[in-house]
Scaffold this active site. Structure first.
Site, PDB file in Angstrom:
ATOM      1  N   HIS A 297      38.385 -14.808 -82.790  1.00 42.30           N
ATOM      2  CA  HIS A 297      37.984 -16.219 -82.861  1.00 42.30           C
ATOM      3  C   HIS A 297      38.926 -17.053 -81.991  1.00 42.30           C
ATOM      4  O   HIS A 297      40.147 -16.884 -82.075  1.00 42.30           O
ATOM      5  CB  HIS A 297      38.020 -16.713 -84.319  1.00 42.30           C
ATOM      6  CG  HIS A 297      37.547 -18.120 -84.438  1.00 42.30           C
ATOM      7  ND1 HIS A 297      36.215 -18.472 -84.335  1.00 42.30           N
ATOM      8  CD2 HIS A 297      38.232 -19.282 -84.597  1.00 42.30           C
ATOM      9  CE1 HIS A 297      36.097 -19.782 -84.437  1.00 42.30           C
ATOM     10  NE2 HIS A 297      37.302 -20.297 -84.594  1.00 42.30           N
TER      11      HIS A 297
ATOM     12  N   GLY B 146      31.242 -11.247 -71.977  1.00 38.19           N
ATOM     13  CA  GLY B 146      31.912  -9.980 -72.286  1.00 38.19           C
ATOM     14  C   GLY B 146      33.313  -9.834 -71.734  1.00 38.19           C
ATOM     15  O   GLY B 146      33.770  -8.719 -71.487  1.00 38.19           O
ATOM     16  N   THR B 147      34.060 -10.952 -71.580  1.00 40.63           N
ATOM     17  CA  THR B 147      35.435 -10.789 -71.086  1.00 40.63           C
ATOM     18  C   THR B 147      36.312 -10.093 -72.136  1.00 40.63           C
ATOM     19  O   THR B 147      37.242  -9.363 -71.782  1.00 40.63           O
ATOM     20  CB  THR B 147      36.077 -12.136 -70.672  1.00 40.63           C
ATOM     21  OG1 THR B 147      36.200 -12.966 -71.811  1.00 40.63           O
ATOM     22  CG2 THR B 147      35.286 -12.818 -69.587  1.00 40.63           C
ATOM     23  N   ASN B 148      36.037 -10.312 -73.401  1.00 39.10           N
ATOM     24  CA  ASN B 148      36.806  -9.605 -74.436  1.00 39.10           C
ATOM     25  C   ASN B 148      36.462  -8.120 -74.450  1.00 39.10           C
ATOM     26  O   ASN B 148      37.325  -7.282 -74.684  1.00 39.10           O
ATOM     27  CB  ASN B 148      36.582 -10.240 -75.814  1.00 39.10           C
ATOM     28  CG  ASN B 148      37.436 -11.476 -75.993  1.00 39.10           C
ATOM     29  OD1 ASN B 148      38.649 -11.392 -76.133  1.00 39.10           O
ATOM     30  ND2 ASN B 148      36.799 -12.645 -75.948  1.00 39.10           N
TER      31      ASN B 148
HETATM   32  C1  GAR Z   1      35.286 -15.974 -76.700  1.00 44.69           C
HETATM   33  O1  GAR Z   1      36.115 -17.092 -76.502  1.00 44.69           O
HETATM   34  C2  GAR Z   1      35.262 -15.612 -78.170  1.00 44.69           C
HETATM   35  O2  GAR Z   1      36.486 -15.790 -78.821  1.00 44.69           O
HETATM   36  C3  GAR Z   1      34.245 -16.589 -78.702  1.00 44.69           C
HETATM   37  O3  GAR Z   1      33.251 -16.636 -77.709  1.00 44.69           O
HETATM   38  C4  GAR Z   1      33.818 -16.347 -76.422  1.00 44.69           C
HETATM   39  C5  GAR Z   1      33.036 -15.216 -75.803  1.00 44.69           C
HETATM   40  O4  GAR Z   1      33.572 -14.795 -74.586  1.00 44.69           O
HETATM   41  N1  GAR Z   1      33.781 -16.170 -79.977  1.00 44.69           N
HETATM   42  C6  GAR Z   1      33.493 -17.017 -80.964  1.00 44.69           C
HETATM   43  O5  GAR Z   1      33.524 -18.215 -80.836  1.00 44.69           O
HETATM   44  C7  GAR Z   1      33.099 -16.350 -82.270  1.00 44.69           C
HETATM   45  N2  GAR Z   1      33.136 -17.317 -83.347  1.00 44.69           N
HETATM   46  P1  GAR Z   1      33.320 -13.338 -73.954  1.00 44.69           P
HETATM   47  O6  GAR Z   1      31.838 -12.993 -74.094  1.00 44.69           O
HETATM   48  O7  GAR Z   1      33.692 -13.526 -72.504  1.00 44.69           O
HETATM   49  O8  GAR Z   1      34.192 -12.333 -74.650  1.00 44.69           O
END
Ligand code: GAR
Length: 213
Positions: free
Chosen positions: A110, A12-14
């Site tokens: 992405h 969940g950093t995004n």
């Molecule tokens: C992120 O890098 C996101 O862009 C990617 O998964 C990671 C999740 O990180 N998403 C994909 O690859 C979707 N096709 P997060 O949970 O720390 O946000």
């Protein structure tokens, strides 16, 4: 305010980037109304709780197939009157029936420059493994609208990041998150909520901000 739900599967950093942008007043006209996780153990749920955002789990592992999982997810979003869906590290491909309920109202982040390193099987760390295997010198991130074909919807924002000589998939992933994803995802969400995105076929035009004076 645009009622927004953030769908997550992991760290969940995004999501955190969206929460932080909201605190700093950078998410204009956006209400972060719900976080929904496909995974009951996702750390993203803790982030939502700390930020005081109602969170829900639709646990993919208890559903017999993708269609029934997506039906449950859709019901939750409809019950909450969600207007914008943000896929922030949501790692499952949604059914066409689900996607059609949110035409140009669902945004995905992405971790590559689409149309490179995207589509079925390209998610999370695998995207960066493939980019390094291919030997690209530049990668980055793309915020785009979601359509029924994986990672193929109209592009809202992109940001390039250089690949460094000794990069591993992990170091590249981290740099792309910090220098691209955490910046363009909140920007794209804000532009949507401000009503500044105009979709023309596959091209997204960004309208000037209205003069606030
Ligand atoms: C992120 O890098 C996101 O862009 C990617 O998964 C990671 C999740 O990180 N998403 C994909 O690859 C979707 N096709 P997060 O949970 O720390 O946000």
């Amino acid at each position: 305010m645009v009622k927004t739900a953030v769908l997550v599967s992991g760290g969940g950093t995004n999501l955190q980037a969206l929460i932080d942008a909201n605190i700093f007043g950078e998410l204009k006209n956006c209400e972060l109304a719900a976080v929904i996780s496909s995974n009951p153990d996702a750390y993203a749920l803790t982030r939502a709780e700390r930020a005081g955002i109602p969170s829900y789990v639709v646990d993919i592992s208890i559903f017999p197939n993708r269609a029934s999982f997506c039906d449950a997810l859709l019901k939750k979003l409809q019950d909450l009157d969600i207007e914008l869906v943000v896929l922030a590290g949501f790692l499952y491909v949604l059914t066409p029936a689900f996607v059609k309920e949110f035409p140009n109202r669902m945004i995905n982040i992405h971790p590559a420059l689409i149309p490179s390193f995207c589509g079925d099987g390209y998610y999370g760390i695998h995207v960066h493994e493939k980019a390094l295997e291919y030997g690209v010198k530049i990668s980055g991130a793309t915020a785009h609208f979601v359509t029924t074909a994986t990672d193929s919807g109209p592009i809202i924002l992109q940001k390039a990041v250089e690949v460094e000589e000794n990069d591993t998939p992990k170091t590249l992933q981290q740099r792309i998150m910090e220098k691209a994803e955490w910046i363009i995802l909140p920007k794209a969400v804000s532009l949507f909520c401000e009503g500044r995105l105009e979709v023309n076929g596959r091209v997204v035009h960004i309208k000037e901000a209205e003069n606030e004076n």
